[in-house]
Design an enzyme around this catalytic site. Structure first.
Site, PDB file in Angstrom:
ATOM      1  N   ASN A   1      21.938  -4.195  18.798  1.00 49.33           N
ATOM      2  CA  ASN A   1      22.852  -3.075  18.993  1.00 49.33           C
ATOM      3  C   ASN A   1      24.261  -3.635  19.180  1.00 49.33           C
ATOM      4  OD1 ASN A   1      24.360  -0.927  19.931  1.00 49.33           O
ATOM      5  ND2 ASN A   1      22.801  -0.172  21.341  1.00 49.33           N
TER       6      ASN A   1
ATOM      7  N   CYS B   1      29.161   3.457  21.900  1.00 52.99           N
ATOM      8  CA  CYS B   1      28.410   3.285  20.639  1.00 52.99           C
ATOM      9  C   CYS B   1      28.766   4.342  19.591  1.00 52.99           C
ATOM     10  CB  CYS B   1      26.915   3.302  20.912  1.00 52.99           C
ATOM     11  SG  CYS B   1      26.402   1.936  21.956  1.00 52.99           S
TER      12      CYS B   1
ATOM     13  N   HIS C   1      23.604   4.696  13.828  1.00 47.93           N
ATOM     14  CA  HIS C   1      23.867   3.684  14.848  1.00 47.93           C
ATOM     15  C   HIS C   1      22.579   2.882  15.037  1.00 47.93           C
ATOM     16  CE1 HIS C   1      24.947   1.574  18.356  1.00 47.93           C
ATOM     17  NE2 HIS C   1      24.246   2.306  19.204  1.00 47.93           N
TER      18      HIS C   1
HETATM   19  O1  UT7 Z   1      23.521   2.249  21.923  1.00 47.59           O
HETATM   20  C1  UT7 Z   1      23.514   3.101  23.035  1.00 47.59           C
HETATM   21  C2  UT7 Z   1      22.297   3.858  23.043  1.00 47.59           C
HETATM   22  N1  UT7 Z   1      21.211   3.053  23.552  1.00 47.59           N
HETATM   23  C3  UT7 Z   1      20.017   3.309  23.124  1.00 47.59           C
HETATM   24  O2  UT7 Z   1      19.833   4.123  22.262  1.00 47.59           O
HETATM   25  C4  UT7 Z   1      18.859   2.605  23.785  1.00 47.59           C
HETATM   26  C5  UT7 Z   1      17.820   3.642  24.136  1.00 47.59           C
HETATM   27  N2  UT7 Z   1      16.652   3.113  24.764  1.00 47.59           N
HETATM   28  C6  UT7 Z   1      15.778   2.276  24.179  1.00 47.59           C
HETATM   29  O3  UT7 Z   1      16.016   1.803  23.087  1.00 47.59           O
HETATM   30  C7  UT7 Z   1      14.472   1.983  24.872  1.00 47.59           C
HETATM   31  O4  UT7 Z   1      14.321   2.863  25.957  1.00 47.59           O
HETATM   32  C8  UT7 Z   1      14.341   0.523  25.352  1.00 47.59           C
HETATM   33  C9  UT7 Z   1      14.173  -0.414  24.177  1.00 47.59           C
HETATM   34  C10 UT7 Z   1      15.561   0.136  26.152  1.00 47.59           C
HETATM   35  C11 UT7 Z   1      13.123   0.381  26.247  1.00 47.59           C
HETATM   36  O5  UT7 Z   1      11.958   0.834  25.569  1.00 47.59           O
HETATM   37  P1  UT7 Z   1      10.915   1.799  26.336  1.00 47.59           P
HETATM   38  O6  UT7 Z   1       9.793   1.986  25.436  1.00 47.59           O
HETATM   39  O7  UT7 Z   1      11.685   3.019  26.737  1.00 47.59           O
HETATM   40  O8  UT7 Z   1      10.482   0.920  27.548  1.00 47.59           O
HETATM   41  P2  UT7 Z   1      10.639   1.240  29.088  1.00 47.59           P
HETATM   42  O9  UT7 Z   1      12.058   1.155  29.516  1.00 47.59           O
HETATM   43  O10 UT7 Z   1       9.876   2.473  29.412  1.00 47.59           O
HETATM   44  O11 UT7 Z   1       9.843   0.021  29.680  1.00 47.59           O
HETATM   45  C12 UT7 Z   1       8.454  -0.126  29.485  1.00 47.59           C
HETATM   46  C13 UT7 Z   1       8.018  -1.347  30.241  1.00 47.59           C
HETATM   47  C14 UT7 Z   1       8.461  -1.363  31.691  1.00 47.59           C
HETATM   48  O12 UT7 Z   1       7.412  -1.900  32.454  1.00 47.59           O
HETATM   49  P3  UT7 Z   1       6.457  -0.917  33.317  1.00 47.59           P
HETATM   50  O13 UT7 Z   1       7.384  -0.235  34.264  1.00 47.59           O
HETATM   51  O14 UT7 Z   1       5.858   0.008  32.305  1.00 47.59           O
HETATM   52  O15 UT7 Z   1       5.499  -1.878  33.936  1.00 47.59           O
HETATM   53  C15 UT7 Z   1       9.620  -2.323  31.696  1.00 47.59           C
HETATM   54  O16 UT7 Z   1       9.768  -2.974  32.937  1.00 47.59           O
HETATM   55  O17 UT7 Z   1       8.576  -2.519  29.641  1.00 47.59           O
HETATM   56  C16 UT7 Z   1       9.218  -3.294  30.646  1.00 47.59           C
HETATM   57  N3  UT7 Z   1      10.327  -3.991  30.029  1.00 47.59           N
HETATM   58  C17 UT7 Z   1      10.196  -5.164  29.408  1.00 47.59           C
HETATM   59  N4  UT7 Z   1       9.107  -5.949  29.198  1.00 47.59           N
HETATM   60  C18 UT7 Z   1       9.304  -7.087  28.502  1.00 47.59           C
HETATM   61  C19 UT7 Z   1      11.614  -3.600  29.953  1.00 47.59           C
HETATM   62  N5  UT7 Z   1      12.330  -4.509  29.284  1.00 47.59           N
HETATM   63  C20 UT7 Z   1      11.465  -5.492  28.939  1.00 47.59           C
HETATM   64  C21 UT7 Z   1      11.606  -6.691  28.221  1.00 47.59           C
HETATM   65  N6  UT7 Z   1      10.498  -7.443  28.026  1.00 47.59           N
HETATM   66  N7  UT7 Z   1      12.765  -7.111  27.694  1.00 47.59           N
END
Ligand code: UT7
Length: 323
Positions: A280, A114, A250
């Site tokens: 992204n 990225c 980005h």
């Molecule tokens: O370009 C390269 C760089 N990449 C990035 O910068 C991405 C960086 N990361 C992010 O943007 C975020 O961490 C995400 C968007 C990927 C995730 O957001 P988050 O607020 O960090 O969520 P999380 O991973 O902590 O997940 C929270 C909850 C989890 O459930 P529990 O464990 O709290 O019950 C996940 O299982 O959301 C759940 N979850 C989803 N729920 C519905 C994860 N993906 C999904 C989904 N739909 N698509």
């Protein structure tokens, strides 16, 4: 006399197929609300069957050449930032070179995921200021839809396909930070973080693989490192946050974009945001945002722009340029 790499043209290309969040509601346990609230993404584009990264890159490059009033034959070098090249070799950049009818220059790919476009810009700048090229096409193009695991809701909803390009040209400057062109660059990587964002396949392992990401971990690094690298790049050229006209980040997650803008002391009214429409697109996201920012009438000649990106590696960096 100081030679500066000045943007003479910009363009982008997005595949026709628009994929709304509702598409993912059909195939994994997710919702439009979750995707929008956690990432800011509303839709993304996916390449058509058979459409490759070099196809997208060629369309974006042609648009950048058109906006500069030049043809492919006028270019000395082509640098394509991508992690999703058509073939293992030759480089996708040489395919673009052939498509543009350029046979006299040189072309190569840069792979910093990225952060690829920032790394490619820094390389293009080095070629221009050292006199190894006068005009360089710098492209970011990706088909991340090809490496997504469509059973993993935590990653498949986040990425899209697309391409953007800028045409850089050598121009004499005064050497101070009022010059147009690239003013400073700041590049970083730390390979000890390979396991938080990677594709679990490749040539050596004889498989294509799919994208794996520990989202929370990457998020934490992004929030810390993006403002840091942007500050370093600004410091190198004796500028402070208040000099910035536009942050062109980005486009991975609106929450990362907002948090970085806050740390930079730049209001969201001075940030180019496209993540809602493109998702992204990895190395394509910054040149896409630059091109859309110009199209929207946000970015104008003379504006001071800070780009910043982070991705797999980890690799991250920033470029400060005056448009
Ligand atoms: O370009 C390269 C760089 N990449 C990035 O910068 C991405 C960086 N990361 C992010 O943007 C975020 O961490 C995400 C968007 C990927 C995730 O957001 P988050 O607020 O960090 O969520 P999380 O991973 O902590 O997940 C929270 C909850 C989890 O459930 P529990 O464990 O709290 O019950 C996940 O299982 O959301 C759940 N979850 C989803 N729920 C519905 C994860 N993906 C999904 C989904 N739909 N698509």
């Amino acid at each position: 006399m100081t030679i500066r790499a000045v943007v003479k043209g910009v363009g982008h290309y997005l595949p026709e197929r628009v994929v709304p969040n509702s598409y993912f509601e059909e195939i994994v346990d997710t919702s439009n609300d979750w995707i929008v609230s956690r990432s800011g993404i509303e839709r993304r584009h996916f390449a058509a069957e058979g459409q490759t990264t070099s196809d997208l890159a060629t369309r974006a490059a042609q648009a950048a050449l058109d906006s500069a009033g030049l043809t492919g034959a006028d270019v000395d070098a082509i640098i394509l930032a991508t992690s999703t090249a058509d073939l293992t070799f030759p480089s996708a950049a040489t395919m673009v070179q052939a498509n543009l009818g350029n046979t006299k220059g040189y072309a190569f790919d840069v792979q910093a995921v990225c952060a690829g476009f920032v790394f490619a810009l820094a390389n293009a700048n080095a070629l221009i200021v050292s006199g190894q090229a006068r005009r360089v096409l710098v492209i970011g193009a990706e088909t991340f839809s090809r490496i997504l695991d469509f059973t993993d809701r935590s990653t498949c909803v986040l990425f899209g396909d697309g391409a953007g390009a800028v045409l850089l040209e050598a121009q004499e400057g005064t050497g101070d930070n009022t010059d147009r062109g690239i003013l400073s660059t700041d590049l970083n990587s730390d390979g000890t973080y390979r396991d938080i964002l990677y594709v679990d396949g490749g040539v050596s392992t004889q498989s294509t693989g799919v994208l794996k990401m520990a989202g929370k971990e990457v998020f934490r690094h992004a929030v810390e490192k993006l403002a840091q690298t942007a500050h370093h790049a600004l410091e190198k050229v004796g500028l402070k946050d208040d000099a910035v006209d536009w942050v062109v980040p980005h486009q991975a997650n609106i929450r990362i974009i907002q948090s970085t803008a806050k740390k930079l002391g730049v209001g969201m009214d001075r940030v180019v945001v496209t993540v809602q429409d493109h998702g992204n697109t990895s190395a394509a996201s910054i040149p896409l945002a630059l091109s859309v920012g110009v199209e929207r009438g946000q970015i104008k000649q003379g504006d001071l722009i800070v780009t910043e990106a982070i991705g797999g590696g980890l690799a991250w960096g920033s470029v400060v340029l005056r448009w």
